[in-house]
Design a protein around this motif. Structure first.
Motif, short mmCIF file in Angstrom:
data_model
loop_
_atom_site.label_atom_id
_atom_site.label_comp_id
_atom_site.label_asym_id
_atom_site.label_seq_id
_atom_site.Cartn_x
_atom_site.Cartn_y
_atom_site.Cartn_z
N GLU A 121 0.83 -1.21 0.00
CA GLU A 121 0.00 0.00 0.00
C GLU A 121 0.87 1.26 0.00
O GLU A 121 0.58 2.23 -0.69
N VAL A 122 1.93 1.25 0.79
CA VAL A 122 2.83 2.41 0.83
C VAL A 122 3.44 2.65 -0.54
O VAL A 122 3.47 3.77 -1.03
N THR A 123 3.90 1.59 -1.18
CA THR A 123 4.52 1.73 -2.49
C THR A 123 3.51 2.23 -3.53
O THR A 123 3.81 3.11 -4.33
N ARG A 124 2.32 1.68 -3.51
CA ARG A 124 1.32 2.04 -4.52
C ARG A 124 0.68 3.40 -4.26
O ARG A 124 0.31 4.10 -5.19
N HIS A 125 0.54 3.79 -2.99
CA HIS A 125 -0.18 5.01 -2.67
C HIS A 125 0.66 5.98 -1.84
O HIS A 125 0.12 6.70 -1.01
N SER A 126 1.94 6.01 -2.09
CA SER A 126 2.81 6.92 -1.36
C SER A 126 2.33 8.35 -1.54
O SER A 126 1.99 8.77 -2.65
N ASN A 127 2.32 9.09 -0.47
CA ASN A 127 1.93 10.48 -0.55
C ASN A 127 3.12 11.37 -0.87
O ASN A 127 3.03 12.57 -0.84
N ALA A 128 4.25 10.76 -1.18
CA ALA A 128 5.44 11.55 -1.45
C ALA A 128 5.81 11.57 -2.92
O ALA A 128 6.11 12.62 -3.47
N LEU A 129 5.81 10.43 -3.56
CA LEU A 129 6.29 10.35 -4.94
C LEU A 129 5.38 9.50 -5.81
O LEU A 129 4.86 8.49 -5.37
N SER A 165 14.69 7.95 0.56
CA SER A 165 13.79 7.22 1.44
C SER A 165 13.02 6.14 0.67
O SER A 165 12.84 5.03 1.16
N MET A 166 12.56 6.47 -0.52
CA MET A 166 11.81 5.50 -1.32
C MET A 166 12.71 4.34 -1.74
O MET A 166 12.31 3.18 -1.68
N LEU A 167 13.95 4.64 -2.12
CA LEU A 167 14.89 3.58 -2.50
C LEU A 167 15.22 2.69 -1.30
O LEU A 167 15.18 1.45 -1.40
N THR A 168 15.49 3.28 -0.18
CA THR A 168 15.80 2.52 1.04
C THR A 168 14.60 1.69 1.47
O THR A 168 14.74 0.52 1.85
N PHE A 169 13.42 2.27 1.39
CA PHE A 169 12.20 1.53 1.74
C PHE A 169 12.06 0.29 0.86
O PHE A 169 11.76 -0.79 1.34
N TYR A 170 12.29 0.45 -0.44
CA TYR A 170 12.17 -0.67 -1.37
C TYR A 170 13.17 -1.78 -1.01
O TYR A 170 12.81 -2.96 -0.96
#
Length: 98
Positions: free
Chosen positions: A14-22, A61-66
């Motif tokens: 859900e975070v990846t698909r609906h990120s409020n950042a990117l 942050s998105m790269l690290t999260f992935y």
């Protein structure tokens, strides 16, 4: 182990698909070239009007999260490419001294 709600799937999806950042370009993390991954993340971060921090921090942050989300299931070669993308991202944003 990530918690799973049978009706919704993993929270990280859900975070990846609906990120409020990117809004990520499709397949950004599947590229084999670390520089290509970094440039895509940079474009997404700079174009975003919803991020809550700097473009560099949002992209990193998105790269690290992935990477963290994939965990032990991430193939060693894939991890090397994604870790190299972090260095390329630093270069792209002029953060080589970090």
């Amino acid at each position: 182990m990530a918690r799973r709600d049978d009706t919704k799937g993993y929270w990280s999806n859900e975070v990846t698909r609906h990120s409020n950042a990117l809004d990520l370009e499709p397949g950004v993390f599947t590229h084999d070239d670390p520089e290509e991954i970094a440039q895509s993340l940079k474009r997404s971060a700079e174009a975003s009007t919803r991020r809550k921090t700097t473009p560099f921090r949002s992209a990193m942050s998105m790269l690290t999260f992935y990477i963290n989300r994939a965990g032990k299931d991430l193939a060693p070669e894939r991890r090397r490419v994604l870790e190299a993308a972090k260095d390329e991202l630093r270069k792209a944003f002029g953060r080589t001294g970090c």
